[in-house]
Design a protein around this motif. Structure first.
Motif, short mmCIF file in Angstrom:
data_model
loop_
_atom_site.label_atom_id
_atom_site.label_comp_id
_atom_site.label_asym_id
_atom_site.label_seq_id
_atom_site.Cartn_x
_atom_site.Cartn_y
_atom_site.Cartn_z
N GLN A 195 -117.18 3.54 6.37
CA GLN A 195 -115.00 3.22 6.87
C GLN A 195 -114.03 3.81 5.39
O GLN A 195 -113.94 2.66 4.47
CB GLN A 195 -114.74 2.59 7.81
N TYR A 196 -113.77 4.19 4.71
CA TYR A 196 -113.38 3.99 3.30
C TYR A 196 -111.61 4.01 4.07
O TYR A 196 -111.63 4.43 4.87
CB TYR A 196 -113.24 5.53 2.78
N PRO A 197 -111.28 3.17 2.74
CA PRO A 197 -109.57 3.14 3.01
C PRO A 197 -108.62 3.93 3.91
O PRO A 197 -108.38 5.18 3.96
CB PRO A 197 -108.57 2.72 2.49
N GLY A 198 -108.05 3.87 5.33
CA GLY A 198 -107.07 5.03 5.78
C GLY A 198 -108.07 6.29 7.22
O GLY A 198 -107.69 6.85 7.22
N GLN A 199 -109.20 5.86 6.35
CA GLN A 199 -109.93 7.12 7.24
C GLN A 199 -110.80 6.67 8.25
O GLN A 199 -110.96 5.23 8.46
CB GLN A 199 -110.96 7.52 5.88
N HIS A 200 -111.90 7.13 8.45
CA HIS A 200 -112.67 7.78 10.37
C HIS A 200 -113.73 7.30 9.18
O HIS A 200 -114.30 6.82 7.92
CB HIS A 200 -112.62 8.87 10.85
N LEU A 201 -114.81 6.22 10.34
CA LEU A 201 -116.38 6.26 9.97
C LEU A 201 -116.99 7.44 9.99
O LEU A 201 -116.94 8.60 10.42
CB LEU A 201 -116.89 5.50 11.23
N GLN A 202 -117.94 7.41 9.21
CA GLN A 202 -118.83 7.90 8.50
C GLN A 202 -120.16 7.91 8.58
O GLN A 202 -120.36 6.50 7.94
CB GLN A 202 -119.14 8.61 6.84
N LEU A 203 -121.16 8.60 8.57
CA LEU A 203 -122.91 7.51 9.09
C LEU A 203 -123.39 7.84 7.02
O LEU A 203 -123.00 8.65 6.57
CB LEU A 203 -123.39 8.74 9.88
N LEU A 204 -123.61 6.43 6.50
CA LEU A 204 -124.74 6.85 5.87
C LEU A 204 -126.15 7.01 5.75
O LEU A 204 -126.59 7.96 4.91
CB LEU A 204 -124.27 5.19 5.16
N LEU A 205 -125.76 6.57 6.77
CA LEU A 205 -127.70 6.62 7.25
C LEU A 205 -127.76 6.09 8.33
O LEU A 205 -127.77 5.51 9.32
CB LEU A 205 -128.75 6.04 6.15
N LYS A 206 -129.61 6.25 8.30
CA LYS A 206 -129.47 5.97 10.31
C LYS A 206 -131.24 5.88 9.97
O LYS A 206 -131.91 6.16 9.69
CB LYS A 206 -129.16 7.11 11.27
N GLY B 228 -126.62 14.21 23.06
CA GLY B 228 -126.96 13.00 23.90
C GLY B 228 -126.54 12.15 23.39
O GLY B 228 -126.14 11.33 22.93
N SER B 229 -126.85 10.49 24.09
CA SER B 229 -126.30 9.24 24.27
C SER B 229 -127.67 7.93 23.09
O SER B 229 -127.19 6.97 22.95
CB SER B 229 -125.93 8.89 25.37
N ARG B 230 -129.03 8.79 22.79
CA ARG B 230 -129.89 7.66 21.68
C ARG B 230 -129.92 7.62 20.84
O ARG B 230 -129.83 6.77 19.68
CB ARG B 230 -131.55 8.14 22.70
N ARG B 231 -130.44 8.96 20.39
CA ARG B 231 -130.82 9.01 19.03
C ARG B 231 -129.58 9.69 18.24
O ARG B 231 -129.91 10.36 17.06
CB ARG B 231 -132.67 9.54 18.69
N ALA B 232 -128.98 9.62 18.73
CA ALA B 232 -127.94 10.24 18.43
C ALA B 232 -126.71 10.06 17.25
O ALA B 232 -126.50 8.81 17.71
CB ALA B 232 -127.02 11.38 19.09
N GLU B 233 -126.45 11.12 15.75
CA GLU B 233 -125.31 10.27 15.34
C GLU B 233 -124.14 9.91 16.31
O GLU B 233 -123.99 11.58 16.68
CB GLU B 233 -125.40 10.84 14.16
N ALA B 234 -123.32 8.99 15.67
CA ALA B 234 -122.00 9.23 16.58
C ALA B 234 -121.08 9.70 15.12
O ALA B 234 -121.37 9.22 14.03
CB ALA B 234 -120.89 8.05 16.95
N PHE B 235 -120.25 10.87 15.58
CA PHE B 235 -119.21 11.36 15.29
C PHE B 235 -117.84 10.34 15.09
O PHE B 235 -117.21 11.06 16.53
CB PHE B 235 -119.09 12.94 15.24
N PHE B 236 -116.87 10.63 14.40
CA PHE B 236 -115.86 9.62 15.10
C PHE B 236 -114.96 10.51 14.49
O PHE B 236 -114.50 11.67 13.37
CB PHE B 236 -115.86 8.34 14.39
N GLY B 237 -113.50 10.67 15.22
CA GLY B 237 -111.79 10.80 14.98
C GLY B 237 -111.98 10.24 14.07
O GLY B 237 -112.23 8.97 13.19
N GLN B 238 -110.37 10.63 13.54
CA GLN B 238 -109.47 9.69 12.55
C GLN B 238 -109.04 8.66 12.69
O GLN B 238 -108.45 7.94 12.22
CB GLN B 238 -108.59 10.90 12.00
N GLY B 239 -108.78 8.69 14.29
CA GLY B 239 -108.20 6.94 14.58
C GLY B 239 -106.94 7.53 14.86
O GLY B 239 -106.02 8.46 14.28
N THR B 240 -106.06 6.68 15.83
CA THR B 240 -104.96 6.53 16.06
C THR B 240 -104.34 4.99 15.93
O THR B 240 -105.37 4.31 17.32
CB THR B 240 -104.76 7.19 17.99
N ARG B 241 -103.30 5.21 15.48
CA ARG B 241 -102.93 3.60 15.25
C ARG B 241 -101.92 3.30 16.29
O ARG B 241 -100.77 4.39 15.99
CB ARG B 241 -102.76 3.34 13.46
#
Lengths: 114, 113
Positions: free
Chosen positions: A38-49, B96-109
């Motif tokens: 999570q870079y400052p002020g940003q959302h989470l991004q996947l690095l690796l799995k 799906g909910s198992r091996r899937a990568e989660a994509f996140f939104g920008q967030g709401t403060r």
């Protein structure tokens, strides 16, 4: 309670230094492992799995992580950090015996000084 | 063409008010989540929906009510806001909910004053 632990709360290092962030989990059975940034002020991004196969996984931006099943660990490494790697790093695990809920560690703040 | 979008990005409101945060994903994912990130950056899952069905409901005050009108949307409604609700709320989605990568939104403060 089952959990994800990140050992380092805040890491400060200079550019070109090597980075290793620890992550341990306590779930037994089948697990899937992730590192997010999570870079400052940003959302989470996947690095690796890691799901299965080669326990050494390579991600984006030169990061890699090693799954050591016997140690319940999934440590993140980068040989030479850059100023732009300053961010919050989160280890995350979903486990079969936790209904595959994605659980996060408390995060490690990494500050890279130029 | 944002993958997971949340609105609003910032929300400042008084104690006792009711507010909603909206989330939409255009990835074709079937599972969506709400996470709360507190002031110490700790991320905790709140809810998860799979194809509009609630599948995860963590220990969250019942003032928080998720609603999923379709599998591309998961909204969060909060009644009677309290100071302790101040946090950053992230929406995420997976296929799906198992091996899937989660994509996140920008967030709401959310800041409750």
């Amino acid at each position: 309670a089952q959990s994800v632990s990140q050992h380092n709360h805040h890491v400060i290092l200079s550019e070109a230094a090597s980075l290793e962030l620890g992550c341990n989990y306590s779930y037994g059975g089948t697990v899937n492992l992730f590192w997010y940034v999570q870079y400052p002020g940003q959302h989470l991004q996947l690095l690796l799995k890691y799901f299965s196969g080669d326990p050494l996984v390579k991600g984006i931006k030169g990061f890699e992580a090693e799954f050591i099943k016997s140690k319940f660990s999934f440590n993140l490494r980068k040989p030479s950090v850059q100023w732009s790697d300053t961010a919050e790093y989160f280890c995350a695990v979903n486990a079969q015996n936790n209904d595959y809920k994605l659980s996060f560690g408390a995060g490690t703040t990494v500050t890279v000084r130029a | 063409d944002t993958a997971v979008s949340q609105t609003p990005k910032y929300l400042v409101t008084q104690m006792g008010n009711d507010k909603s945060i909206k989330c939409e994903q255009n990835l074709g994912h079937d599972t969506m989540y709400w996470y709360k990130q507190d002031s110490k950056k700790f991320l905790k899952i709140m809810f998860s929906y799979n194809n509009k069905e609630l599948i995860i409901n963590e220990t969250v005050p019942n003032r928080f009510s998720p609603k999923s009108p379709d599998k591309a949307h998961l909204n969060l409604h909060i009644n009677s806001l309290e100071l302790g609700d101040s946090a950053v709320y992230f929406c995420a989605s997976t296929l799906g909910s198992r091996r899937a990568e989660a994509f996140f939104g920008q967030g709401t403060r959310l800041t409750v004053v």
